[in-house]
Motif scaffolding. Sequence first.
Motif, PDB file in Angstrom:
ATOM      1  N   ASP A  91       0.822  -1.211   0.000  1.00 23.27           N
ATOM      2  CA  ASP A  91       0.000   0.000   0.000  1.00 23.27           C
ATOM      3  C   ASP A  91       0.859   1.266   0.000  1.00 23.27           C
ATOM      4  O   ASP A  91       0.446   2.313  -0.521  1.00 23.27           O
ATOM      5  N   GLN A  92       2.057   1.166   0.557  1.00 22.57           N
ATOM      6  CA  GLN A  92       2.947   2.319   0.654  1.00 22.57           C
ATOM      7  C   GLN A  92       3.969   2.355  -0.472  1.00 22.57           C
ATOM      8  O   GLN A  92       4.983   3.050  -0.374  1.00 22.57           O
ATOM      9  N   GLY A  93       3.674   1.620  -1.541  1.00 20.89           N
ATOM     10  CA  GLY A  93       4.551   1.668  -2.707  1.00 20.89           C
ATOM     11  C   GLY A  93       5.903   1.029  -2.507  1.00 20.89           C
ATOM     12  O   GLY A  93       6.910   1.508  -3.036  1.00 20.89           O
ATOM     13  N   GLY A  94       5.956  -0.064  -1.749  1.00 20.54           N
ATOM     14  CA  GLY A  94       7.213  -0.767  -1.546  1.00 20.54           C
ATOM     15  C   GLY A  94       8.097  -0.165  -0.474  1.00 20.54           C
ATOM     16  O   GLY A  94       9.319  -0.325  -0.513  1.00 20.54           O
ATOM     17  N   ARG A  95       7.482   0.507   0.464  1.00 25.80           N
ATOM     18  CA  ARG A  95       8.245   1.106   1.582  1.00 25.80           C
ATOM     19  C   ARG A  95       7.634   0.653   2.904  1.00 25.80           C
ATOM     20  O   ARG A  95       6.415   0.670   3.068  1.00 25.80           O
ATOM     21  N   LEU A  96       8.489   0.259   3.823  1.00 24.27           N
ATOM     22  CA  LEU A  96       8.020  -0.132   5.155  1.00 24.27           C
ATOM     23  C   LEU A  96       9.166   0.027   6.142  1.00 24.27           C
ATOM     24  O   LEU A  96      10.196  -0.633   6.018  1.00 24.27           O
ATOM     25  N   SER A  97       8.985   0.891   7.108  1.00 23.69           N
ATOM     26  CA  SER A  97      10.022   1.099   8.120  1.00 23.69           C
ATOM     27  C   SER A  97       9.861   0.092   9.245  1.00 23.69           C
ATOM     28  O   SER A  97       8.846  -0.603   9.354  1.00 23.69           O
ATOM     29  N   PHE A  98      10.860   0.048  10.070  1.00 26.95           N
ATOM     30  CA  PHE A  98      10.782  -0.820  11.244  1.00 26.95           C
ATOM     31  C   PHE A  98       9.577  -0.459  12.108  1.00 26.95           C
ATOM     32  O   PHE A  98       8.853  -1.322  12.586  1.00 26.95           O
ATOM     33  N   MET A  99       9.325   0.820  12.278  1.00 25.29           N
ATOM     34  CA  MET A  99       8.205   1.243  13.106  1.00 25.29           C
ATOM     35  C   MET A  99       6.858   0.913  12.455  1.00 25.29           C
ATOM     36  O   MET A  99       5.866   0.705  13.152  1.00 25.29           O
ATOM     37  N   ASP A 100       6.841   0.883  11.129  1.00 24.94           N
ATOM     38  CA  ASP A 100       5.615   0.440  10.460  1.00 24.94           C
ATOM     39  C   ASP A 100       5.315  -1.007  10.805  1.00 24.94           C
ATOM     40  O   ASP A 100       4.162  -1.399  11.031  1.00 24.94           O
ATOM     41  N   PHE A 101       6.371  -1.841  10.826  1.00 26.59           N
ATOM     42  CA  PHE A 101       6.181  -3.244  11.185  1.00 26.59           C
ATOM     43  C   PHE A 101       5.715  -3.352  12.638  1.00 26.59           C
ATOM     44  O   PHE A 101       4.803  -4.138  12.956  1.00 26.59           O
ATOM     45  N   VAL A 102       6.318  -2.576  13.473  1.00 32.06           N
ATOM     46  CA  VAL A 102       5.919  -2.554  14.882  1.00 32.06           C
ATOM     47  C   VAL A 102       4.449  -2.200  15.004  1.00 32.06           C
ATOM     48  O   VAL A 102       3.702  -2.800  15.788  1.00 32.06           O
ATOM     49  N   ASP A 103       4.024  -1.220  14.225  1.00 31.20           N
ATOM     50  CA  ASP A 103       2.630  -0.788  14.281  1.00 31.20           C
ATOM     51  C   ASP A 103       1.682  -1.886  13.825  1.00 31.20           C
ATOM     52  O   ASP A 103       0.592  -2.065  14.388  1.00 31.20           O
ATOM     53  N   ALA A 104       2.081  -2.649  12.802  1.00 34.89           N
ATOM     54  CA  ALA A 104       1.234  -3.747  12.329  1.00 34.89           C
ATOM     55  C   ALA A 104       1.045  -4.798  13.422  1.00 34.89           C
ATOM     56  O   ALA A 104      -0.071  -5.282  13.660  1.00 34.89           O
ATOM     57  N   ALA A 105       2.140  -5.149  14.086  1.00 35.75           N
ATOM     58  CA  ALA A 105       2.043  -6.117  15.174  1.00 35.75           C
ATOM     59  C   ALA A 105       1.199  -5.567  16.321  1.00 35.75           C
ATOM     60  O   ALA A 105       0.384  -6.295  16.918  1.00 35.75           O
ATOM     61  N   HIS A 106       1.376  -4.314  16.565  1.00 33.81           N
ATOM     62  CA  HIS A 106       0.627  -3.657  17.632  1.00 33.81           C
ATOM     63  C   HIS A 106      -0.885  -3.677  17.350  1.00 33.81           C
ATOM     64  O   HIS A 106      -1.697  -3.975  18.238  1.00 33.81           O
ATOM     65  N   ARG A 107      -1.266  -3.394  16.144  1.00 35.73           N
ATOM     66  CA  ARG A 107      -2.692  -3.383  15.797  1.00 35.73           C
ATOM     67  C   ARG A 107      -3.290  -4.780  15.853  1.00 35.73           C
ATOM     68  O   ARG A 107      -4.427  -4.972  16.278  1.00 35.73           O
ATOM     69  N   PHE A 108      -2.525  -5.787  15.417  1.00 36.63           N
ATOM     70  CA  PHE A 108      -2.988  -7.163  15.510  1.00 36.63           C
ATOM     71  C   PHE A 108      -3.250  -7.534  16.970  1.00 36.63           C
ATOM     72  O   PHE A 108      -4.286  -8.129  17.310  1.00 36.63           O
ATOM     73  N   SER A 109      -2.325  -7.193  17.811  1.00 41.81           N
ATOM     74  CA  SER A 109      -2.459  -7.516  19.227  1.00 41.81           C
ATOM     75  C   SER A 109      -3.706  -6.879  19.832  1.00 41.81           C
ATOM     76  O   SER A 109      -4.431  -7.504  20.617  1.00 41.81           O
TER      77      SER A 109
END
Length: 351
Positions: free
Chosen positions: A278-296
């Motif tokens: 969705d971000q055009g092939g960009r994902l920071s470490f904090m983006d990954f953290v946020d994904a895990a956070h939202r799942f939790s």
Amino acid sequence: MIYTVPHYYNRFKCIASECPDTCCAGWGIMIDRASLKKYRDMEGPFGSRLHNSIHWKEGSFKQYHGRCAFLNEENLCDLYSEAGPEYLCRTCRAYPRHIEEFEGCREMTLCLSCIEAARIILGCEEPVRFITREDDREETYEDFDFFLYTKLMDARELALDILRNRTWSWADRTSMCLGLAHDLQARIRKGRLYEADRLIERYRGAAERSRMFPDVGRAFLESEIGKRLPVLKEQLMVYFVFTYFCGAVYNENPCGKMKMAAAATLLIEELAQALWTDQGGRLSFMDFVDAAHRFSREVEHSDSNKAVLEKAMVKRPGFALRRLLAAVNSDVRGQDGEQPENNGQYGEMAL
């Protein structure tokens, strides 16, 4: 009547004597009944040659040294030049065009057995388009299973769409088509053709998702965040196992707990991959953290969601051990790109 041809169909033109492998040699040329009657009625010197150059019992042209009796030294047809194109039999008029006949439909293609047609077919760089026209002619076939025909047409339309989707590898496209055909065959064999629409829509959905995210998995794994995934997933697994595994003391389901840890890790990875796309092939470490956070937030802090997920680990076939192992190992490679020695074959049920 509906007529359908590939877009390159009319590009064919016989190259006659320039053909390196003439279609008038190497095989018997069968003659249709109408042409046989016309040949019988032909008179004069050429008529005599014609009468002596046909296997009347077999209904084919004679051959000399593997060549049609009318193929001259210049690789041209004497029947065409002496009597005219109207005297060619149906086979010679049509080839290399091939016609499939169905009730209310004619489908015409070129044959790969003609080297010039093969050059056109295999030299086509763009995805093949199919052109359709219609006239007022009507016909009916006795005992024609139109219901089955329509389902086969629907499945073929989807298969063609899949095969022309160049965002996938050839292997992926071919595998999906094989799966579609296999599953459709099973429904035919079991007398459950009425399920074909649902089957086709399921495959269509998978194909549509592939258009939205072409080769996204491979590209995601090769991205900067993708290279960090082994460690990130290790930490997720450690977290979930530590937090929940011993809770099996209350329900005697350690396998379900471990499955839930693996499934949750994979789901978070999928969420991160979707965000990366969705971000055009960009994902920071904090983006990954946020994904895990939202799942939790949605799963761990909802007793009902957590109960549904853990129950699914035990009840739903999609989370069977073999399938979960396949998902876990789908992108696993050794350090040099080789499969690990165990190849994911763990657990009695996976052996």
